[in-house]
Design an enzyme around this catalytic site. Structure first.
Site, PDB file in Angstrom:
ATOM      1  NE  ARG A 243     -29.796  14.488  11.280  1.00 47.75           N
ATOM      2  CZ  ARG A 243     -28.823  13.765  10.721  1.00 47.75           C
ATOM      3  NH1 ARG A 243     -28.632  12.506  11.064  1.00 47.75           N
ATOM      4  NH2 ARG A 243     -28.026  14.295   9.809  1.00 47.75           N
ATOM      5  CD  GLU A 272     -27.118  13.425  17.919  1.00 51.57           C
ATOM      6  OE1 GLU A 272     -26.207  13.788  17.151  1.00 51.57           O
ATOM      7  OE2 GLU A 272     -27.959  12.574  17.599  1.00 51.57           O
ATOM      8  CG  HIS A 291     -24.928  11.130  15.105  1.00 50.98           C
ATOM      9  ND1 HIS A 291     -25.805  12.184  15.027  1.00 50.98           N
ATOM     10  CD2 HIS A 291     -24.836  10.650  13.832  1.00 50.98           C
ATOM     11  CE1 HIS A 291     -26.216  12.341  13.776  1.00 50.98           C
ATOM     12  NE2 HIS A 291     -25.624  11.411  13.023  1.00 50.98           N
TER      13      HIS A 291
END
Ligand SMILES: NC(=O)c1ccc[n+]([C@@H]2O[C@H](COP(=O)([O-])OP(=O)(O)OC[C@H]3O[C@@H](n4cnc5c(N)ncnc54)[C@H](O)[C@@H]3O)[C@@H](O)[C@H]2O)c1
Ligand SMILES: O=C(O)[C@H](O)CO
Length: 329
Positions: A243, A272, A291
């Protein structure tokens, strides 16, 4: 399923059609993505018994709008979007998708190891842009991956899948840092003799590749800071597949700009999608990915299937296949 035993389910992120059909066969289903239509999502909450989706923060204010909620099924293994203590207090079950994505995420992390150390994106761009007009010189040479030491921050399901690739495929000694040592004989016998639980500073001083595969929690938020970057071996490569908010991104940029770190490969960011003004987006020694750790057709489908099964089991009063223990936080 009789009409009276049907419950109300809110799907808050798109599901594959076959999984949506499983839910619709058993329950009343509303599909409402709060990022597209917040009003429709909020209108569905007061009668919702189950929620299924991902990538949306579920906080106390949202839970206040959903007084009948029994279960949330996250289509993710990470649970940092959920107010865990609130769920525990309110007796709401939280399910997630551990296991089915381990190998795919480990593949993505290895793609970042290879891309950063062999400068894959930079050199592909050189070819694409018509700049391959002679043999490349030493200034564009890479850095071997095989045989180098890898230091894993986090040695859970995915960390161990990365370790298998590193140790058994690339002959890399594996050092790891985790909350507690793993009993390799019982949990990962193939890694016996290859992976060693190592004090953090020792790991950072020895690893050529430092790979973070940590969940985001109060304990890990901002954990990878200037002090940790300074403790890394000069010329180390840093990879983050866990993360983004476990990393102090300003400290990472400083470690890259000072030349202390060779490169970074990042699948996750504190914010993000990555903001346009983030220096990480265009830094020449950063390989940024959007991601995509688990983003293959097969694995995203397997995650949706497990999340759907979890939700159906919980709403039927059964113990779901993959419950997250919200009491453990
Ligand atoms: N990039 C992606 O697309 C992607 C995909 C899947 C998972 N993830 C992230 O990866 C995380 C890990 O997934 P997993 O299934 O391997 O989890 P896991 O629970 O199996 O492993 C977590 C590991 O982190 C360690 N850890 C936790 N807190 C720590 C702390 N404070 N200090 C040191 N070590 C600590 C644990 O001891 C364990 O070794 C997820 O929580 C998620 O946030 C990212
Ligand atoms: O936690 C996960 O499963 C991944 O990061 C996808 O959200």
């Amino acid at each position: 399923m009789t009409a009276s035993s049907k419950k109300n389910v809110v799907v808050f992120r798109e599901l594959p059609p076959d999984q949506l059909a499983r839910l619709q066969a058993a329950h009343h289903v509303v599909v409402a993505d709060p990022k597209r239509d917040l009003a429709a999502f909020q209108a569905a909450l007061p009668t919702a018994h189950g929620l299924i989706g991902s990538s949306y923060p579920v906080d106390a204010a949202l839970l206040d709008r959903a007084p009948q909620l029994e279960v949330i099924s996250s289509v993710s293994v990470g649970v940092d979007n959920y107010a865990l203590a609130e769920l525990h207090t309110r007796g709401i079950v939280l399910c997630h998708t551990p296991g089915v994505l381990d190998e795919t995420v480990a593949d993505t992390v290895f793609a970042l190891l290879m891309a950063t150390s062999r400068r894959v994106v930079e050199l592909a761009n050189l070819v694409r842009e018509g700049r391959w007009d002679k043999n490349i010189g030493e200034d564009l040479f890479g850095f071997d991956v095989h045989g180098k030491t890898i230091g894993l921050l986090g040695f859970g399901r995915i960390g161990q899948a990365i370790a298998r690739r590193a140790a058994l495929g690339f002959g890399m000694p594996v050092l790891y840092h985790a909350r507690r040592p793993v009993d390799l004989a019982a949990q990962a016998p193939e890694l016996q003799g290859h992976a060693t639980h190592t004090p953090l500073n020792d790991l950072l001083a020895r690893a050529d590749f430092v790979v973070a595969m940590l969940p985001l929690s109060d304990a890990t938020r901002g954990m990878i800071d200037a002090q940790l970057f300074a403790a890394m071996k000069p010329g180390a490569v840093f990879i983050n597949g866990g993360r983004g908010a476990t990393v102090n991104e300003a400290a990472l940029l400083a470690a890259l700009d000072s030349g202390h770190l060779r490169a970074a490969g990042l699948d996750v960011f504190a914010k993000e999608p990555l903001p346009m003004d983030s220096a990480l987006r265009t830094h020449p020694r950063v390989t940024p990915l959007p991601h995509i750790g688990s983003a293959t057709h097969e694995t995203r489908h397997a995650m949706a299937e497990l999340a759907t099964t979890n939700l159906l089991q919980a709403l039927a009063g059964e113990r779901p296949a993959a419950v997250y223990d919200t009491a453990a936080v």
